[in-house]
Motif scaffolding. Structure first.
Motif, PDB file in Angstrom:
ATOM      1  N   TYR A 143       0.607  -1.301   0.066  1.00  0.00           N
ATOM      2  CA  TYR A 143       0.101  -0.085  -0.016  1.00  0.00           C
ATOM      3  C   TYR A 143       0.991   1.142  -0.041  1.00  0.00           C
ATOM      4  CZ  TYR A 143      -3.239   3.629   1.747  1.00  0.00           C
ATOM      5  OH  TYR A 143      -3.845   4.907   1.831  1.00  0.00           O
ATOM      6  N   HIS A 144       0.643   2.315  -0.905  1.00  0.00           N
ATOM      7  CA  HIS A 144       1.314   3.390  -0.959  1.00  0.00           C
ATOM      8  C   HIS A 144       0.558   4.481  -1.102  1.00  0.00           C
ATOM      9  CE1 HIS A 144       4.767   0.961  -1.631  1.00  0.00           C
ATOM     10  NE2 HIS A 144       4.292   0.494  -2.496  1.00  0.00           N
ATOM     11  N   GLY A 145      -0.834   4.611  -0.421  1.00  0.00           N
ATOM     12  CA  GLY A 145      -1.833   5.594  -0.627  1.00  0.00           C
ATOM     13  C   GLY A 145      -1.512   6.763   0.488  1.00  0.00           C
ATOM     14  N   HIS A 146      -2.571   7.438   0.743  1.00  0.00           N
ATOM     15  CA  HIS A 146      -2.433   8.701   1.634  1.00  0.00           C
ATOM     16  C   HIS A 146      -1.997   8.382   2.957  1.00  0.00           C
ATOM     17  CE1 HIS A 146      -6.713   7.627   2.622  1.00  0.00           C
ATOM     18  NE2 HIS A 146      -6.833   8.338   3.675  1.00  0.00           N
ATOM     19  N   LEU A 147      -2.333   7.094   3.577  1.00  0.00           N
ATOM     20  CA  LEU A 147      -2.076   6.710   5.012  1.00  0.00           C
ATOM     21  C   LEU A 147      -0.525   6.239   5.014  1.00  0.00           C
ATOM     22  CD1 LEU A 147      -5.408   5.244   6.124  1.00  0.00           C
ATOM     23  CD2 LEU A 147      -4.302   7.732   6.793  1.00  0.00           C
ATOM     24  N   SER A 148       0.156   6.297   4.030  1.00  0.00           N
ATOM     25  CA  SER A 148       1.448   5.457   4.154  1.00  0.00           C
ATOM     26  C   SER A 148       2.578   6.515   5.107  1.00  0.00           C
ATOM     27  CB  SER A 148       2.116   5.679   2.626  1.00  0.00           C
ATOM     28  OG  SER A 148       1.402   5.029   1.928  1.00  0.00           O
ATOM     29  N   ARG A 149       1.989   7.817   5.366  1.00  0.00           N
ATOM     30  CA  ARG A 149       2.568   8.489   6.224  1.00  0.00           C
ATOM     31  C   ARG A 149       2.823   7.947   7.771  1.00  0.00           C
ATOM     32  NH1 ARG A 149      -2.159  10.771   5.766  1.00  0.00           N
ATOM     33  NH2 ARG A 149      -3.294  11.265   7.563  1.00  0.00           N
ATOM     34  N   VAL A 150       1.796   7.000   8.164  1.00  0.00           N
ATOM     35  CA  VAL A 150       1.874   6.711   9.415  1.00  0.00           C
ATOM     36  C   VAL A 150       2.865   5.709   9.752  1.00  0.00           C
ATOM     37  CG1 VAL A 150      -0.660   7.012   9.494  1.00  0.00           C
ATOM     38  CG2 VAL A 150       0.223   4.439   8.946  1.00  0.00           C
ATOM     39  N   ARG A 151       3.447   5.036   8.745  1.00  0.00           N
ATOM     40  CA  ARG A 151       4.648   4.253   8.794  1.00  0.00           C
ATOM     41  C   ARG A 151       5.652   4.833   9.377  1.00  0.00           C
ATOM     42  NH1 ARG A 151       3.108   2.120   3.448  1.00  0.00           N
ATOM     43  NH2 ARG A 151       2.305   0.014   3.476  1.00  0.00           N
ATOM     44  N   HIS A 152       5.837   6.206   9.264  1.00  0.00           N
ATOM     45  CA  HIS A 152       7.249   6.770  10.065  1.00  0.00           C
ATOM     46  C   HIS A 152       6.941   7.399  11.148  1.00  0.00           C
ATOM     47  CE1 HIS A 152       8.592   6.306   5.575  1.00  0.00           C
ATOM     48  NE2 HIS A 152       7.383   6.927   5.362  1.00  0.00           N
ATOM     49  N   SER A 153       5.964   7.104  11.827  1.00  0.00           N
ATOM     50  CA  SER A 153       5.471   7.449  13.093  1.00  0.00           C
ATOM     51  C   SER A 153       6.155   6.572  14.234  1.00  0.00           C
ATOM     52  CB  SER A 153       4.057   7.615  13.411  1.00  0.00           C
ATOM     53  OG  SER A 153       3.390   6.550  13.392  1.00  0.00           O
ATOM     54  N   GLU A 154       6.401   7.382  15.409  1.00  0.00           N
ATOM     55  CA  GLU A 154       6.796   6.420  16.494  1.00  0.00           C
ATOM     56  C   GLU A 154       5.957   5.118  16.738  1.00  0.00           C
ATOM     57  OE1 GLU A 154       7.362   8.578  20.065  1.00  0.00           O
ATOM     58  OE2 GLU A 154       8.436  10.182  19.117  1.00  0.00           O
ATOM     59  N   ASP A 155       4.700   5.052  16.729  1.00  0.00           N
ATOM     60  CA  ASP A 155       3.768   3.889  16.950  1.00  0.00           C
ATOM     61  C   ASP A 155       2.762   3.962  15.612  1.00  0.00           C
ATOM     62  OD1 ASP A 155       2.028   1.992  17.680  1.00  0.00           O
ATOM     63  OD2 ASP A 155       1.951   2.910  19.710  1.00  0.00           O
ATOM     64  N   PRO A 156       3.366   3.331  14.602  1.00  0.00           N
ATOM     65  CA  PRO A 156       2.526   3.047  13.195  1.00  0.00           C
ATOM     66  C   PRO A 156       1.121   2.797  13.681  1.00  0.00           C
ATOM     67  CG  PRO A 156       4.601   2.629  12.979  1.00  0.00           C
ATOM     68  CD  PRO A 156       4.713   2.528  14.527  1.00  0.00           C
ATOM     69  N   GLN A 157       1.230   1.439  14.252  1.00  0.00           N
ATOM     70  CA  GLN A 157      -0.149   0.916  14.612  1.00  0.00           C
ATOM     71  C   GLN A 157      -1.196   1.703  15.210  1.00  0.00           C
ATOM     72  OE1 GLN A 157      -1.400  -2.209  13.500  1.00  0.00           O
ATOM     73  NE2 GLN A 157      -3.136  -1.766  14.589  1.00  0.00           N
ATOM     74  N   GLN A 158      -0.803   2.613  16.404  1.00  0.00           N
ATOM     75  CA  GLN A 158      -1.639   3.358  16.899  1.00  0.00           C
ATOM     76  C   GLN A 158      -1.935   4.437  16.355  1.00  0.00           C
ATOM     77  OE1 GLN A 158      -3.077   2.699  19.934  1.00  0.00           O
ATOM     78  NE2 GLN A 158      -4.521   4.449  19.245  1.00  0.00           N
ATOM     79  N   GLU A 159      -0.950   5.082  15.402  1.00  0.00           N
ATOM     80  CA  GLU A 159      -1.323   6.417  14.596  1.00  0.00           C
ATOM     81  C   GLU A 159      -2.215   5.868  13.373  1.00  0.00           C
ATOM     82  OE1 GLU A 159      -0.267  10.251  13.567  1.00  0.00           O
ATOM     83  OE2 GLU A 159       0.220   9.152  15.259  1.00  0.00           O
ATOM     84  N   PHE A 160      -2.324   4.622  12.844  1.00  0.00           N
ATOM     85  CA  PHE A 160      -3.029   4.409  11.733  1.00  0.00           C
ATOM     86  C   PHE A 160      -4.417   4.246  12.634  1.00  0.00           C
ATOM     87  CE2 PHE A 160      -5.242   0.447  10.346  1.00  0.00           C
ATOM     88  CZ  PHE A 160      -5.670   0.999   9.184  1.00  0.00           C
ATOM     89  N   LEU A 161      -4.623   3.466  13.669  1.00  0.00           N
ATOM     90  CA  LEU A 161      -6.056   3.604  14.238  1.00  0.00           C
ATOM     91  C   LEU A 161      -6.518   4.929  14.791  1.00  0.00           C
ATOM     92  CD1 LEU A 161      -5.425   0.447  16.580  1.00  0.00           C
ATOM     93  CD2 LEU A 161      -6.629   0.605  14.302  1.00  0.00           C
ATOM     94  N   ASP A 162      -5.744   5.769  15.177  1.00  0.00           N
ATOM     95  CA  ASP A 162      -6.045   7.142  15.620  1.00  0.00           C
ATOM     96  C   ASP A 162      -6.696   7.872  14.332  1.00  0.00           C
ATOM     97  OD1 ASP A 162      -5.492   6.621  18.181  1.00  0.00           O
ATOM     98  OD2 ASP A 162      -3.557   8.007  18.118  1.00  0.00           O
TER      99      ASP A 162
END
Length: 646
Positions: free
Chosen positions: A446-465
């Protein structure tokens, strides 16, 4: 004018809920709202805290702040405002006008509640003393005539119609004040907003008067339907559709939104659908002819995007927080309907060969969707969310669209209408998905608009948030499509029950306009921001036009009045009372108002009976199918005093 709605042509004065002196002095504060010439007086120490007043305008509204002073020091008025007393998230600060001057702001605000206070701004050590004769709002929404209505033996259902229509009315705002984030737009977009003008109306259909205060094509389609039947409006719809024709690109596509120009492929399809429906409801052929070149250009763009099966990849949908960039079933259902509407347009233009080709394309798309996405075991259409780690949820919009757009077979529609109440419904409405995403995460490819969450400290939580607004939440916009699906599938019991849960639930929580989203667990208005890192107001809208198009459904399917030919030259008479025993209403048409009243009872021998009184303007032909009453087992139907035989 609908009962209990504000006079949108004039001035609104709030009532005082509470006042606090905060170390200052506050004399007869109610005077500024009484309109009797008396004045409120506010005094407080230089650079000190001022008295404050919590105000309630009684209904969610939008308008221009006005005030008239008797006398005032050169200080500032501060207004904190929002949809609820605990969500006064926006602020407006104004210099108090000179003594005896009337002031009106040039930009409207949207609110129900406001907290009024003052700021000592003088460099001189002078204690502020302010006397205000009047303070309120002059409404900014387009004035309308309330031509349609819906009445029944269920007071809550009647109120739902009224509030839905009013919600749509308050979303008719001046084009040149479009976009709540205007100051942050690039120069070309600011210039377009300020310079664009329609010959039809200076107003456009916006999603909400506070957020985003912008024209969106997916919203326009739903809102326009209520504007036709409740108010007989056409010009503001034409101005809104023409706005996007003006923004059409050389490749034939248009942006999804009219101010920020956001990319929503799905919304291109709603433009074609809306152009055809405008003609169907108004019969204004000249406008249709002007839109035809744009429709054909968009069809060229669609065909360039279609794959070998005739399906299209989508980049964004109304579920904008979810990773939905894919070839999904919901998008293809809308594509099928858009192709059908384009075919209807070409047929009206006399191009029968092209119309047949478009009808065949639509049929092929529907067949591919059934082959590729139908889950026979569960009785629903599947979609994709680009996640792994847990099963992809069943999405309500894909299944509602499948029924409404004519993709589902009658048997599939029946199974969908059985599945959704069992798996999606809560006491407060129908949720976006059958289960909440809790452990899933983006697929590696996946390379869409939510790809940015992969670079956060907690990608899973950032995705759910990030996806919380659509992660098993209730959106009245798509609940209305489900209501329509239940009507079409012959399940009015489910249709009316869902209306009570979703829209009746909002009323029972104190709503005076319908919200963009309902909390699935509590049924309350959720004031959280839709975007965790947003720089601007992204709180849930408390007045969203697309949540009010349920009013159209009550007229079109409850009363059963729908156009069969442009301008209602022929129209259905197919009332569907469901649990109601009495209902009556009016539907606005270009030729005048169609009036229908129905009462259910029994014949002398105890058989179900329906008595219908119908009147229509001259030149309009009623087609009394009466199918819904027949399905409900009504054995005797009397229309205008004459028994109707099957």
């Amino acid at each position: 004018m609908a009962p209990d709605s504000p006079d949108v042509r004039g001035y609104l004065f709030p009532r005082l809920l509470e006042a606090a002196e905060n170390g200052g002095t506050l004399l007869q504060p109610e005077a500024m709202f009484r309109k009797d010439g008396s004045a409120a007086e506010i005094r407080f120490p230089h650079k000190g805290a001022s008295p404050s007043l919590l105000l309630d305008f009684g209904v969610k509204t939008a308008g221009y702040l006005f005030l008239e002073t008797v006398s005032a020091t050169k200080d500032l008025l501060r207004l904190e405002f929002g949809p609820t007393p605990d969500s006064l998230i926006l602020t407006k600060t104004l210099r108090l006008p000179d003594d005896g001057r009337f002031f009106m702001d040039r930009e409207f605000i949207a609110l129900r509640y406001a907290r009024l206070s003052f700021v000592s701004d003088s460099e001189m050590p002078v204690a502020p003393r302010i006397r205000i004769r009047m303070l309120g709002l002059r409404t900014s929404a387009l004035p309308v005539a309330w031509l349609g209505d819906f009445r029944s033996d269920d007071p809550e259902m009647d109120r739902i119609w009224q509030v839905g229509a009013y919600t749509n009315q308050v979303c008719l705002q001046p084009m040149k004040l479009q976009s709540a984030s205007f100051a942050n737009l690039p120069g070309d977009r600011q210039r377009h907003i300020r310079e664009y003008g329609s010959p039809h109306s200076k107003y456009v259909i916006v999603d909400g008067p506070r957020r985003d205060r912008e024209a969106w094509l997916g919203d326009i389609r739903a809102q326009a339907l209520t504007l036709y039947t409740a108010f007989g409006l056409s010009d503001v719809v034409k101005a809104s559709l023409e706005l996007f024709a003006d923004l059409q690109r050389p490749d034939g596509s248009v942006p999804g939104s009219g101010a920020t120009w956001q990319e929503f492929r799905e919304y291109n399809l709603w433009w074609i659908i809306s152009v055809w429906e405008h003609y169907l409801f108004t019969g204004e052929r000249d406008f249709l002819v002007r839109m035809v070149p744009g429709v054909r250009n968009m069809l060229d763009w669609i065909r360039f995007q279609q794959d070998e099966d005739g399906l299209m990849w989508n980049n964004a949908s109304w579920l904008w927080t979810l990773p939905r960039e894919c070839v999904g079933s919901a998008f293809q259902c809308i594509l099928k309907k858009a192709l059908e509407c384009a075919g209807a347009i070409e047929r009206e233009m006399g191009n029968e060969i092209e119309a047949q080709r478009l009808d065949e394309e639509a049929g092929r798309v529907a067949a591919r969707v059934r082959e590729r996405f139908w889950d026979e075991a569960r009785g629903v259409f599947l979609d994709d969310l680009n996640i792994e780690g847990e099963p992809i949820p069943i999405l309500s919009d894909a299944n509602a669209y499948a029924v409404v757009c004519g993709v589902a077979t009658p048997e599939q529609a029946a199974r969908i209408c059985d599945f959704l109440p069992r798996h999606h419904w809560t006491p407060h409405g129908s949720a976006t998905m059958d289960k909440r995403i809790t452990t899933g995460f983006l697929r590696n490819d996946y390379h869409g608009h939510l790809s940015r969450v992969r670079h956060s400290e907690d990608p899973q939580q950032e995705f759910l948030d990030g996806i919380w607004p659509h992660n098993r939440q209730i959106w009245p916009f798509i609940n209305a499509y489900e209501v329509e699906a239940h009507f079409l599938a012959g399940r009015p019991d489910l249709a009316y029950e869902l209306v009570h849960r979703c829209w009746g639930g909002m009323l029972r929580k104190g709503a005076t306009t319908f919200w963009e989203m309902v909390d699935a667990e509590t049924g309350a208005f959720d004031p959280r921001s839709h975007q965790k890192h947003a720089r601007f107001d992204s709180m849930t809208s408390a007045s969203h036009g697309w949540s009010g198009w349920v009013s159209f459904l009550l007229q079109a399917y409850g009363l059963g009045i729908r156009p069969l030919a442009p301008g209602y030259r022929r129209f259905t008479v197919d009332p569907c009372p469901g649990p109601l025993r009495r209902m009556a209403g009016r539907v606005s048409t270009p030729a005048g108002v169609i009036v229908l009243a129905l009462e259910l009872g029994e014949t002398p021998d105890g058989q179900p009976e329906a008595r219908i009184d119908l009147s229509a303007p001259e030149g309009l032909e009623p087609v009394p199918t009466l199918a819904a009453l027949r399905r409900a087992g009504v054995s005797r139907i009397v229309l205008n005093g004459k028994e109707v035989t099957p």
